[in-house]
Enzyme design. Sequence first.
Site, mmCIF file in Angstrom:
data_model
loop_
_atom_site.group_PDB
_atom_site.id
_atom_site.type_symbol
_atom_site.label_atom_id
_atom_site.label_comp_id
_atom_site.label_asym_id
_atom_site.label_seq_id
_atom_site.Cartn_x
_atom_site.Cartn_y
_atom_site.Cartn_z
ATOM 1 N N LYS A 10 0.818 -1.216 0.000
ATOM 2 C CA LYS A 10 0.000 0.000 0.000
ATOM 3 C C LYS A 10 0.860 1.278 0.000
ATOM 4 O O LYS A 10 2.062 1.227 0.304
ATOM 5 C CB LYS A 10 -0.947 -0.039 1.202
ATOM 6 C CG LYS A 10 -1.978 -1.186 1.118
ATOM 7 C CD LYS A 10 -2.968 -1.133 2.268
ATOM 8 C CE LYS A 10 -4.042 -2.199 2.134
ATOM 9 N NZ LYS A 10 -5.058 -2.126 3.213
ATOM 10 N N TYR A 50 -12.386 -3.397 -3.760
ATOM 11 C CA TYR A 50 -12.996 -3.270 -2.433
ATOM 12 C C TYR A 50 -14.532 -3.271 -2.490
ATOM 13 O O TYR A 50 -15.177 -2.758 -1.567
ATOM 14 C CB TYR A 50 -12.475 -2.011 -1.740
ATOM 15 C CG TYR A 50 -11.030 -2.127 -1.285
ATOM 16 C CD1 TYR A 50 -10.642 -3.154 -0.408
ATOM 17 C CD2 TYR A 50 -10.057 -1.231 -1.703
ATOM 18 C CE1 TYR A 50 -9.318 -3.272 0.018
ATOM 19 C CE2 TYR A 50 -8.728 -1.346 -1.271
ATOM 20 C CZ TYR A 50 -8.375 -2.365 -0.411
ATOM 21 O OH TYR A 50 -7.073 -2.474 0.021
ATOM 22 N N PHE A 58 -15.872 3.162 6.440
ATOM 23 C CA PHE A 58 -14.480 3.428 6.057
ATOM 24 C C PHE A 58 -14.232 3.316 4.559
ATOM 25 O O PHE A 58 -13.112 3.548 4.097
ATOM 26 C CB PHE A 58 -13.535 2.482 6.816
ATOM 27 C CG PHE A 58 -13.749 1.010 6.535
ATOM 28 C CD1 PHE A 58 -13.129 0.388 5.467
ATOM 29 C CD2 PHE A 58 -14.568 0.240 7.358
ATOM 30 C CE1 PHE A 58 -13.321 -0.959 5.208
ATOM 31 C CE2 PHE A 58 -14.766 -1.113 7.118
ATOM 32 C CZ PHE A 58 -14.138 -1.714 6.027
ATOM 33 N N ASN A 113 -2.449 0.068 6.730
ATOM 34 C CA ASN A 113 -1.935 -1.182 7.309
ATOM 35 C C ASN A 113 -0.998 -1.948 6.377
ATOM 36 O O ASN A 113 -0.981 -3.174 6.355
ATOM 37 C CB ASN A 113 -3.086 -2.058 7.818
ATOM 38 C CG ASN A 113 -3.996 -2.514 6.697
ATOM 39 O OD1 ASN A 113 -3.865 -2.045 5.569
ATOM 40 N ND2 ASN A 113 -4.891 -3.434 6.990
ATOM 41 N N HIS A 116 -2.076 -5.382 1.192
ATOM 42 C CA HIS A 116 -3.330 -6.082 0.869
ATOM 43 C C HIS A 116 -2.989 -7.475 0.357
ATOM 44 O O HIS A 116 -2.001 -7.646 -0.347
ATOM 45 C CB HIS A 116 -4.084 -5.324 -0.236
ATOM 46 C CG HIS A 116 -5.180 -6.142 -0.850
ATOM 47 N ND1 HIS A 116 -6.439 -6.216 -0.299
ATOM 48 C CD2 HIS A 116 -5.204 -6.958 -1.946
ATOM 49 C CE1 HIS A 116 -7.187 -7.039 -1.034
ATOM 50 N NE2 HIS A 116 -6.453 -7.496 -2.046
ATOM 51 N N GLU A 127 -9.022 -10.588 -8.301
ATOM 52 C CA GLU A 127 -8.141 -9.437 -8.098
ATOM 53 C C GLU A 127 -6.989 -9.419 -9.105
ATOM 54 O O GLU A 127 -6.584 -8.354 -9.578
ATOM 55 C CB GLU A 127 -7.628 -9.440 -6.647
ATOM 56 C CG GLU A 127 -8.771 -9.145 -5.672
ATOM 57 C CD GLU A 127 -8.433 -9.370 -4.202
ATOM 58 O OE1 GLU A 127 -7.256 -9.658 -3.882
ATOM 59 O OE2 GLU A 127 -9.354 -9.272 -3.366
#
Length: 133
Positions: A10, A50, A58, A113, A116, A127
Amino acid sequence: MDQKTYIMIKPDAVERGLVGSIIARFEACGLRLERVEHGMVTPEQAAANYAEHEGKPFYEGLVEYITSGPVVKMVISGPEAVVVCRKLMGATNPRDAAPGTIRGDFGLTLDANIIHGSDSPESAEREIAIFFG
Ligand code: IDP
Ligand code: MG
């Protein structure tokens, strides 16, 4: 039999120069890098990746964040690659992630975080098509 999974470093981790340290962890346990690409995530790719979180409080922030700067997109392969990568990544919230995991060692907050990773072989296929299709 080998499995493929989609892993994405990320924006915060790319910005912090953690790419090499993170990739080394996957390679160290014998997983292989099939594809690697540095670049931006488009809003369309973010929404598709997502989709399961659409409508959650969020969601907007997550899409804004993942499109905010360059990421490193990868296809990683190996035996049970999906579950092995999730284990190396650690719990979603870095505060709950065990020391020795990528999120436990490098992360601090839930929204940034570090990484992914696909949560099932079906998600991996979907994905990989979103980002490398
Ligand atoms: P995962 O990344 O471990 O699969 P998911 O539940 O699929 O976790 O959530 C996707 C991403 O959305 C997380 O990695 C995290 O960045 C963000 N996220 C999840 N839950 C929250 C939350 O409650 N607040 C803020 N961000 C969240
Ligand atoms: Mg997830």
